[in-house]
Scaffold this active site. Structure first.
Site: not given
Ligand code: AMP
Length: 398
Positions: A7, A89, A179, A240, A383
């Protein structure tokens, strides 16, 4: 089969070496401050090491990772050739990449062309892929797993925005979601735990962490998701704003003289539960503050629960039913109080929480009673394993 999951961010590169025979993590770590100065962390079993080292670019970082994976003291493999493939990823694969795939030069170029959809994330990922090819050679398959792929099955009514259609056709503006790897993984695990075929299930997956998104998974396919063109949309999050009336933007830009170059940063970093509470982006801090009587911290927590509940209701309506809800990620996996509150407020659906199970940590399991009409699960997301599983599948079927 041993798979290296990578990643790569602009100044970081996280990795895990996974043995697919038993799905165990053989080693993991990260390179930090790449291009700045450099710091390295590596762990394999009970052996760990951490030190500063010059990391001028991602190629040097990958070389260092491979050196430590094969190191006599800290390593777990004898030779680099034991790594069957690398899974990367990727944050946004646009419409070009509806599925994970083995990369070649043409596909890498196509990914590079998607830079404007994820300007902070896609370019370093491409750098990571190129660095792996350079260091490991052309024969080791490089697989990309996209955070957006799982959401590509959304119908147009869920994915296109009500702005002139040319912005979709000419600029590609649409809901991509995020996601996706996590939503796909926990939805699959949920079906497995229920002993059912994903095709027969309507599931709402709630990935609630610093970034949060909710997805409607009907028959194993995503039909709607809360994040949008960017990961700013949907639920309010740590920092956010989530969905707000777009007219607020020109209004506050004018009031506070915020230039256009700064508004993205404002919406991504200064809003959400942090902006609302003025306390923290971390839900643990908010809970502590709310307990001490901080009303804005309590408001932020209540608003989060309210929005999660609203999305679950909306997606149940979109799917025409609901068999299961899954909670995952930092908040979803750890915050039993929040899960209990949301489930209680949805008790009209026939949800009956098993308090003892809801209080348990770190286990993938159902937290509702057998009589519950809708089954609620906590499933720790993974993940890296999801990326490794796609990578293994593609390599075996190449
Ligand atoms: P993530 O982005 O998935 O790492 O999730 C980060 C969020 O999870 C933060 O807001 C944390 O406060 C929250 N979180 C992590 N651990 C816990 C915990 N034990 N209890 C409540 N919230 C937690």
């Amino acid at each position: 089969m041993k798979i290296l999951v990578v990643n790569a961010g602009s100044s970081s590169l996280k990795y895990q070496l996974i043995d697919m025979d038993d799905r165990s993590v053989m080693a993991k770590g990260q390179c930090e401050r790449i291009t700045v100065d450099g710091h390295f962390k590596h762990a394999a079993g009970d052996k760990q090491t951490e030190f500063d080292i010059a990391l001028p670019d991602h190629k040097v970082a990958i070389e260092l990772v491979l050196k430590y994976l094969t190191d006599a003291e800290y390593g777990v493999i004898g030779d680099m050739s034991e790594i069957a493939a690398v899974g990367h990823r990727i944050v946004n694969g646009g419409e070009v990449f509806p599925e994970s795939c083995i990369m070649d030069e043409e596909k890498i170029r196509k990914l590079e062309a998607l830079t404007e959809f994820a300007p902070l994330h896609n370019p370093p990922a491409v750098t990571g892929i190129r660095a792996c090819i350079e260091v490991m050679g052309e024969n080791v398959p490089q697989i990309c797993v996209f955070d957006t792929s799982f959401h590509q099955t959304m119908p147009k009514e869920a994915s296109v925005y009500a702005i002139p259609y040319k912005y979709y056709t000419d600029y590609g503006i649409r809901r991509f979601g995020a996601h996706g790897t996590s939503h796909k993984y926990v939805a699959g695990e949920c079906a497995r735990l229920m002993g059912k075929d994903p095709k027969d299930l309507k599931i709402v997956t709630c990935h609630l962490g610093n970034g949060s998104s909710i997805t409607a998974v009907d028959g194993g396919k995503c039909i709607d998701t809360s994040m949008g063109f960017t990961p700013l949309a949907g639920l309010l999050m740590g920092t956010r704003c989530g969905d707000i009336d777009p007219a607020i933007l020109p209004f506050i830009m004018q009031k506070d003289n915020i230039p256009v170059e700064e508004i993205g940063d404002f919406l991504n970093k200064k809003c959400g539960v942090l902006g609302l509470s003025g306390v923290s982006s971390d839900f643990r801090d908010l809970e502590a503050a709310a307990k001490e009587g901080n009303e804005r911290a309590a408001l932020a927590l209540n608003m989060f629960n309210y929005q999660v509940k609203k999305f679950i209701g909306a997606y149940m309506a979109a799917m025409g039913g609901l068999d299961a809800i899954v909670f995952t990620a930092g908040i979803g996996e750890n915050n039993a109080v929040m899960r209990k509150q949301i489930c209680e407020e949805l008790s009209f659906l026939g949800i009956e929480v098993d308090d003892a199970k809801n209080a348990e940590r770190g286990k993938a399991q159902e937290i509702t009673k057998p009589t519950s009409r809708v089954h609620v699960f906590v499933i720790p997301t993974n993940e890296e394993l999801a990326i490794a599983l796609d990578t293994e599948y593609l390599v075996r079927n190449a």
